[in-house]
Write a protein that holds these residues in place. Structure first.
Motif, PDB file in Angstrom:
ATOM      1  N   LEU A 317       6.141  16.458 -21.933  1.00 28.90           N
ATOM      2  CA  LEU A 317       5.210  16.108 -23.012  1.00 28.90           C
ATOM      3  C   LEU A 317       3.763  16.274 -22.556  1.00 28.90           C
ATOM      4  N   ARG A 318       3.497  15.916 -21.285  1.00 24.59           N
ATOM      5  CA  ARG A 318       2.098  16.055 -20.851  1.00 24.59           C
ATOM      6  C   ARG A 318       1.722  17.525 -20.679  1.00 24.59           C
ATOM      7  N   LYS A 319       2.732  18.351 -20.421  1.00 30.56           N
ATOM      8  CA  LYS A 319       2.457  19.785 -20.357  1.00 30.56           C
ATOM      9  C   LYS A 319       1.975  20.248 -21.739  1.00 30.56           C
ATOM     10  N   TRP A 338      -6.840  18.952 -13.485  1.00 35.25           N
ATOM     11  CA  TRP A 338      -6.348  19.554 -12.243  1.00 35.25           C
ATOM     12  C   TRP A 338      -5.316  18.672 -11.537  1.00 35.25           C
ATOM     13  N   ARG A 339      -5.658  17.404 -11.330  1.00 33.72           N
ATOM     14  CA  ARG A 339      -4.722  16.571 -10.567  1.00 33.72           C
ATOM     15  C   ARG A 339      -3.462  16.272 -11.379  1.00 33.72           C
ATOM     16  N   ASP A 340      -3.630  16.170 -12.703  1.00 31.05           N
ATOM     17  CA  ASP A 340      -2.473  15.882 -13.545  1.00 31.05           C
ATOM     18  C   ASP A 340      -1.503  17.054 -13.519  1.00 31.05           C
ATOM     19  N   LEU A 341      -2.080  18.249 -13.593  1.00 26.85           N
ATOM     20  CA  LEU A 341      -1.267  19.458 -13.583  1.00 26.85           C
ATOM     21  C   LEU A 341      -0.368  19.512 -12.348  1.00 26.85           C
ATOM     22  N   ASP A 488     -12.432   9.622  -7.048  1.00 28.88           N
ATOM     23  CA  ASP A 488     -11.192  10.154  -6.460  1.00 28.88           C
ATOM     24  C   ASP A 488     -10.101  10.058  -7.516  1.00 28.88           C
ATOM     25  N   TRP A 489      -8.863   9.786  -7.133  1.00 32.54           N
ATOM     26  CA  TRP A 489      -7.783   9.658  -8.132  1.00 32.54           C
ATOM     27  C   TRP A 489      -8.209   8.710  -9.246  1.00 32.54           C
ATOM     28  N   ASN A 490      -8.886   7.647  -8.839  1.00 31.47           N
ATOM     29  CA  ASN A 490      -9.378   6.699  -9.829  1.00 31.47           C
ATOM     30  C   ASN A 490     -10.681   7.249 -10.394  1.00 31.47           C
ATOM     31  N   ASP A 491     -10.601   7.895 -11.534  1.00 36.69           N
ATOM     32  CA  ASP A 491     -11.809   8.575 -12.011  1.00 36.69           C
ATOM     33  C   ASP A 491     -12.839   7.628 -12.615  1.00 36.69           C
ATOM     34  N   GLN A 492     -12.543   6.341 -12.536  1.00 34.03           N
ATOM     35  CA  GLN A 492     -13.542   5.361 -12.985  1.00 34.03           C
ATOM     36  C   GLN A 492     -14.549   5.063 -11.875  1.00 34.03           C
ATOM     37  N   LYS A 694      -6.399  -1.354 -17.760  1.00 32.37           N
ATOM     38  CA  LYS A 694      -6.536  -0.019 -17.173  1.00 32.37           C
ATOM     39  C   LYS A 694      -6.779  -0.089 -15.668  1.00 32.37           C
ATOM     40  N   GLU A 695      -7.736   0.737 -15.197  1.00 29.89           N
ATOM     41  CA  GLU A 695      -7.954   0.791 -13.754  1.00 29.89           C
ATOM     42  C   GLU A 695      -8.594  -0.472 -13.201  1.00 29.89           C
ATOM     43  N   ASN A 696      -9.063  -1.342 -14.073  1.00 29.75           N
ATOM     44  CA  ASN A 696      -9.639  -2.582 -13.577  1.00 29.75           C
ATOM     45  C   ASN A 696      -8.592  -3.709 -13.603  1.00 29.75           C
ATOM     46  N   MET A 699      -1.563  -3.307 -14.666  1.00 31.96           N
ATOM     47  CA  MET A 699      -0.435  -2.783 -13.890  1.00 31.96           C
ATOM     48  C   MET A 699      -0.441  -1.298 -14.209  1.00 31.96           C
ATOM     49  N   PHE A 700      -1.099  -0.530 -13.375  1.00 34.01           N
ATOM     50  CA  PHE A 700      -1.328   0.886 -13.644  1.00 34.01           C
ATOM     51  C   PHE A 700      -0.129   1.671 -13.103  1.00 34.01           C
ATOM     52  N   SER A 701       0.759   2.041 -14.016  1.00 40.34           N
ATOM     53  CA  SER A 701       2.082   2.551 -13.615  1.00 40.34           C
ATOM     54  C   SER A 701       2.034   3.688 -12.595  1.00 40.34           C
ATOM     55  N   HIS A 702       1.094   4.589 -12.775  1.00 41.95           N
ATOM     56  CA  HIS A 702       1.018   5.756 -11.901  1.00 41.95           C
ATOM     57  C   HIS A 702       0.872   5.317 -10.435  1.00 41.95           C
ATOM     58  N   MET A 703      -0.069   4.429 -10.166  1.00 43.74           N
ATOM     59  CA  MET A 703      -0.279   3.989  -8.776  1.00 43.74           C
ATOM     60  C   MET A 703       0.876   3.107  -8.311  1.00 43.74           C
ATOM     61  N   PRO A 744       4.634   3.612 -19.800  1.00 44.73           N
ATOM     62  CA  PRO A 744       3.278   3.793 -20.321  1.00 44.73           C
ATOM     63  C   PRO A 744       2.282   3.905 -19.173  1.00 44.73           C
ATOM     64  N   GLU A 745       1.065   4.334 -19.482  1.00 46.31           N
ATOM     65  CA  GLU A 745       0.062   4.447 -18.414  1.00 46.31           C
ATOM     66  C   GLU A 745      -0.149   3.101 -17.730  1.00 46.31           C
ATOM     67  N   TYR A 746      -0.261   2.047 -18.537  1.00 50.12           N
ATOM     68  CA  TYR A 746      -0.412   0.739 -17.903  1.00 50.12           C
ATOM     69  C   TYR A 746       0.139  -0.366 -18.792  1.00 50.12           C
ATOM     70  N   VAL A 758       2.020  10.195 -22.040  1.00 45.66           N
ATOM     71  CA  VAL A 758       1.377  11.165 -21.161  1.00 45.66           C
ATOM     72  C   VAL A 758       0.660  10.465 -20.006  1.00 45.66           C
ATOM     73  N   THR A 759       1.419  10.235 -18.966  1.00 42.48           N
ATOM     74  CA  THR A 759       0.905   9.606 -17.756  1.00 42.48           C
ATOM     75  C   THR A 759       1.596  10.214 -16.538  1.00 42.48           C
ATOM     76  N   GLY A 760       0.851  10.295 -15.450  1.00 43.04           N
ATOM     77  CA  GLY A 760       1.407  10.808 -14.204  1.00 43.04           C
ATOM     78  C   GLY A 760       2.577   9.973 -13.701  1.00 43.04           C
ATOM     79  N   ALA A 761       2.695   8.744 -14.199  1.00 41.13           N
ATOM     80  CA  ALA A 761       3.795   7.879 -13.760  1.00 41.13           C
ATOM     81  C   ALA A 761       5.147   8.493 -14.105  1.00 41.13           C
TER      82      ALA A 761
HETATM   83  C1  G1P Z   1      -4.992   8.735 -15.616  1.00 41.75           C
HETATM   84  C2  G1P Z   1      -5.399  10.174 -15.443  1.00 41.75           C
HETATM   85  C3  G1P Z   1      -5.383  10.540 -13.969  1.00 41.75           C
HETATM   86  C4  G1P Z   1      -6.216   9.542 -13.193  1.00 41.75           C
HETATM   87  C5  G1P Z   1      -5.776   8.119 -13.494  1.00 41.75           C
HETATM   88  C6  G1P Z   1      -6.628   7.076 -12.813  1.00 41.75           C
HETATM   89  O1  G1P Z   1      -3.706   8.501 -15.121  1.00 41.75           O
HETATM   90  O2  G1P Z   1      -4.550  11.036 -16.141  1.00 41.75           O
HETATM   91  O3  G1P Z   1      -5.902  11.828 -13.792  1.00 41.75           O
HETATM   92  O4  G1P Z   1      -6.048   9.824 -11.847  1.00 41.75           O
HETATM   93  O5  G1P Z   1      -5.838   7.909 -14.882  1.00 41.75           O
HETATM   94  O6  G1P Z   1      -7.953   7.093 -13.213  1.00 41.75           O
HETATM   95  P1  G1P Z   1      -2.322   8.609 -15.858  1.00 41.75           P
HETATM   96  O7  G1P Z   1      -2.549   8.310 -17.270  1.00 41.75           O
HETATM   97  O8  G1P Z   1      -1.892  10.007 -15.607  1.00 41.75           O
HETATM   98  O9  G1P Z   1      -1.378   7.654 -15.241  1.00 41.75           O
END
Ligand code: G1P
Length: 875
Positions: A317-319, A338-341, A488-492, A694-696, A699-703, A744-746, A758-761
């Motif tokens: 789906l994210r593709k 880029w990093r998501d790809l 970095d990964w955390n674009d915030q 979110k990043e603050n 529970m940010f699933s990706h990390m 979900p993303e978080y 659509v999350t890297g998780a």
């Molecule tokens: C999202 C962005 C990812 C970024 C992350 C943290 O994560 O897609 O590029 O690194 O926020 O800021 P995602 O929704 O993919 O979990």
């Protein structure tokens, strides 16, 4: 078609940013906007009802009452059925929405109405699908003026809207796109009346959830000023009056789509009967089931396995969607970051290992000579955009991802020749990692790096990888860590470009540099490689590896930038591999050591953690604060563990600290960070967000998933499993999370699942489950099996199974654990392939099946059964 649909049939559908069929919606619009898909029935006795409950009257009467009783959703891969009952009419409705899995940019809506009462029911049905029909930008850029550009054609079966131009003040363009809503009943009967403009459909004083023509069952009277062109449009059509006997059903099909073709009827003819819709629906389900089953886990919990099926389509789906085009994802204009790809390919490549080679080769063309890269990847191969907002900035983590993913590719396939493929570099005005502008570069020069002679320069993929990783590794701040640059990964974390440093990515680059050294070693061993070729100006950088002081390293970088400021000669230089390998190894280890020794904060003999960052004042972000409070986050722990920077003792102490301090008291989820206090203008915008989101601190699933991966990769399976379980439980606690299946993303501090699909998780979960939990992964083309399964996963069953592809053959690996042994208690016993015993006792916790053996034993075109017994561990 990129569409979204909610339980009230709100949501939108579009092809891209410039071609929206329905009104673009953000999450707040899902309850604000009345413009959703709708279908009405009118009876003489009781008036108008929406068959999906979406009328002003039904909302007012039923909201907050017992609506749940007559309202149910069924969602499958990938369709959405709303079951709705209108008790007043004794009418049941099933409203199914899906987009066929083919080239047609169309959404099919099937409406089945059934009289469940004991009397004959007579009603007038009307479909109403508002058409936005233009660019999302036109929502806040000349919405009214662009409505004046709409032209409507009424066809026998529907309404077609075609804007005269694509309105964009930077350069208007001719428009070839039409938007249509077509409909008929199950036998192909067209509507008897059409209302193509919102104005006539809703009437004076009406609204889309109480439209005059429906409520009054009227036909608008058109005076001399009536026109249909140049108006806000709607695919509203009234069908012939229906008389339904008790138990009888009636069906309607509404197709809404986007096309550049002129023959709309032909588009509709593909779907204009019950049989055709059913066939398209079946084909659609087969398609998505096929996607979900490419890697299929079968354990002892149907719910968990079912959840994984949804998660496994998330990378697909994210593709399609990128990080845009869903109600929460209301930023961006499409394309993938880029990093998501690269991270999405961790799963996409496991699903289709052989198909991704050319994608990877093309994507490496996005790297610039300064090691940064174009950030947005558009459709097609090798199509990039520097940045969607034309803001010059550099996320320093970007350089780590290609190598990480390519390593997985090389291990799964054994194809290390990809490193020798030659590709170009990306070129635009941005140079020296967004610190300078190349005023000599013009758009007409094109986006590939030229030599001073104007030739397109190409270098190997190995050269690209070296460049990306080396430049960052030399870009060291005053505390000895790699500079944070613009995030970095955390674009915030986008406000510490001068003195900011990132520890997690110092660790990650350290690991990567060691991995490149390993790759060189393989080339030396396998191919007797003596030298590698790089462009001659790069030698300065390689020399920089000899510098042992951070300040000198930064000087090396400056020198390199000067060398390439006016382009490169195109000449190649041969570098001795043995020496390079040793220098890289030294550098990689030094970065890991820096993290291990200088950024570790010990709390007690049981607990400790890694500092994550330095802010723009050059102060450590994490630690023990003046008032005794702690501050730290998951990112630094994840990458320090994953990279090998953390010692085993540090890993254990980190696990304690994470479990002790990071869980959210309300939800139990592991937070991304503790409150960041006064880090605001000197660190990043993320801390302007409320804490817990979110990043603050959400529970940010990706990390969290990457943290679980890190734990597993270091052998902490039980601890890792607890993390996977917590993400799964939070995501599937539907009452609380209020989301459809998936990760979900978080998870918010209120337990809500945020930013679905659509999350890297998604990709990391499948990658983690297959390569670590089930432990099935490639090792330069050989198959390594190293299960890290915990007792709990077996529940009362004896076997856990996964279907996957390896060496282009289908394999089904089953792990039998008849004694219910826990991870750490078992080793591998008998292994059989297709019923034939391969080895009686493996006597180890892992086994490698070599490429040659696999060639011989695995059969193409059928599912190969690999069965492994888990037996008591000796010693
Ligand atoms: C999202 C962005 C990812 C970024 C992350 C943290 O994560 O897609 O590029 O690194 O926020 O800021 P995602 O929704 O993919 O979990």
């Amino acid at each position: 078609m990129k569409a979204s649909v909610t339980p009230c049939l709100n949501g939108d559908a579009k092809k891209n940013q410039n071609e929206f069929l329905y009104l673009p919606v953000s999450v707040e619009d899902l309850h604000n906007n009345r413009s959703g898909r709708n279908f009405w029935v009118y009876t003489k006795e009781q008036g108008a009802f929406s068959v999906v409950g979406n009328s002003a009257r039904q909302r007012a009467e039923h909201c907050f009452k017992d609506e749940e009783k007559w309202n149910k959703i069924e969602c499958g891969l990938l369709y959405h059925s709303l079951y709705y009952t209108i008790p007043e009419l004794k009418l049941n409705c099933i409203f199914t929405t899906f987009c066929p899995a083919n080239e047609d940019v169309v959404e099919i809506n099937r409406v089945i109405l059934e009289n469940y009462g004991s009397e004959i029911l007579e009603f007038v049905p009307t479909a109403a699908f508002p058409i936005f029909g233009r660019s999302a930008d036109n929502l806040r850029d000349h919405r009214h003026a662009t409505s004046l550009m709409q032209r409507i054609t009424l066809e026998e079966n529907g309404i077609v809207v075609k804007p005269t131009i694509h309105h964009d003040e930077r350069g208007h363009e001719p428009n070839d796109t039409s938007y249509f809503v077509y409909g008929s009943d199950e036998s192909g009967q067209a509507a008897v009346e059409m209302f193509p403009t919102v104005e006539e459909f809703i009437g004076k004083g009406g609204t889309l959830d109480w439209p005059g023509t429906v409520v009054e069952n009227s036909i608008p009277e058109h005076d001399m000023t009536y026109r249909k062109d140049g108006m806000e449009c709607i695919g509203a059509m009234r069908f012939a009056k229906v008389r339904l006997a008790p138990g009888e059903k009636k069906e309607y099909i509404i197709c809404a789509g986007i096309t550049e073709k002129e023959n709309f009827n032909k588009e509709f003819e593909k779907y204009n009967s019950k049989e055709k819709v059913e066939a398209a629906w079946k084909q659609n389900e087969e398609h998505w089931n096929g996607e979900a089953d490419k890697i299929k886990f079968q354990g002892n919990s149907d719910k968990f396995d079912g959840w994984l099926r949804w998660v496994s389509i998330q990378p697909v789906l994210r593709k399609i969607y990128g990080c845009s085009f869903l109600p929460y994802h209301d930023y961006g204009r499409g394309g993938r970051g880029w990093r998501d790809l690269w991270q999405d390919y961790l799963t996409l490549l496991l699903q289709n290992p052989m198909r991704v080679r050319s994608v990877f080769v093309h994507n490496m063309k996005g790297v610039r000579l300064d090691g940064s890269n174009a950030t947005i990847i558009l459709d097609g191969e090798g199509n990039f955009q520097a940045d969607r907002n034309k803001i010059s900035r550099v996320w320093m983590d970007h350089g780590v991802w290609p190598l990480f993913t390519l390593l997985l590719y090389m291990n799964q396939t054994g194809d290390i020749s990809i490193l020798d493929e030659e590709v170009s570099y990306w070129k635009d005005a941005q140079i020296e990692r967004a610190k300078r502008i190349d005023t000599n570069w013009k758009k007409e020069d094109g986006n590939s790096q030229k030599t001073k002679d104007g030739e397109c320069y190409t270098g190997t993929i190995l050269e690209h990888l070296l460049l990306e990783n080396l430049i960052c590794s030399l870009n060291i701040g005053e505390h000895g860590n790699i500079k944070l640059e613009d995030g970095d990964w955390n674009d915030q974390l986008d406000m510490a470009p001068d003195k900011g440093e990132t520890i997690p990515f110092t660790a990650f680059y350290g690991k990567n540099i060691c991995d490149i050294a390993d790759l060189l070693e393989i080339q030396i061993e396998k191919e007797d490689r003596k030298t590698i070729s790089v462009f001659e100006e790069m030698e300065v950088l390689l020399e920089g590896l000899k510098e042992k002081e951070p300040q000198k390293e930064v000087e090396v970088l400056k020198k390199y930038y000067e060398h390439i400021r006016f382009g490169i000669s195109g000449k190649k230089k041969k570098i001795p591999v043995l020496e390079l390998k040793d220098m890289l190894r030294w550098k990689g280890k030094q970065l890991l050591q820096q993290v291990r020794e200088n950024e570790w904060i010990e709390l007690s003999s049981k607990e400790g953690f890694f500092n994550g960052y330095y802010n723009n004042d050059g102060n450590a972000v994490d630690g023990i604060l003046g008032d005794g409070k702690l501050r730290f986050g998951l990112t630094a722990q994840t990458f320090s563990i994953m990279s090998g920077a953390a010692t085993d003792e540090q890993v254990q102490k980190t696990i304690h600290a994470v479990n002790n301090y990071l869980p959210d008291k309300n939800t139990g989820g592991i937070r991304l960070t503790l409150p960041l206090g006064d880090n605001t203008w000197n660190f990043g915008r993320g801390f302007a967000l409320i804490y817990g989101e979110k990043e603050n601190g959400g529970m940010f699933s990706h990390m969290t998933t990457m943290y679980a991966y890190a734990l597993y990769s270091r052998g902490y399976a039980r601890e890792g499993y607890q993390i996977i379980k917590s993400i799964y439980e939070l995501s599937t606690n539907t009452q609380m999370a209020q989301i459809y299946p998936g990760v979900p993303e978080y998870i918010s501090s209120r337990g809500r699942g945020m930013y679905s699909y659509v999350t890297g998780a998604g990709s990391w979960t499948i990658f983690l489950m297959l390569t670590q939990v089930y432990g099935i992964r490639g090792q330069l083309g050989d198959l390594l099996i190293e299960p890290k399964l915990v007792k709990e996963q077996y529940d009362s069953g004896e076997v856990l199974t996964v279907d996957t592809l390896f060496a282009e053959k289908e394999v089904c690996v089953s792990f039998y654990n008849r004694k219910h042994l826990d991870y750490g208690e078992y080793q591998l016993g008998e292994l059989s392939i297709n019923g034939e015993v391969w080895k009686n006792q493996i006597n180890s916790t892992s086994v490698v099946l070599h490429q040659a053996e696999l060639e011989e034993k695995l059969i193409a075109g059928r599912k190969n059964q690999i069965c492994i017994e888990l037996v008591e561990r000796k010693g």
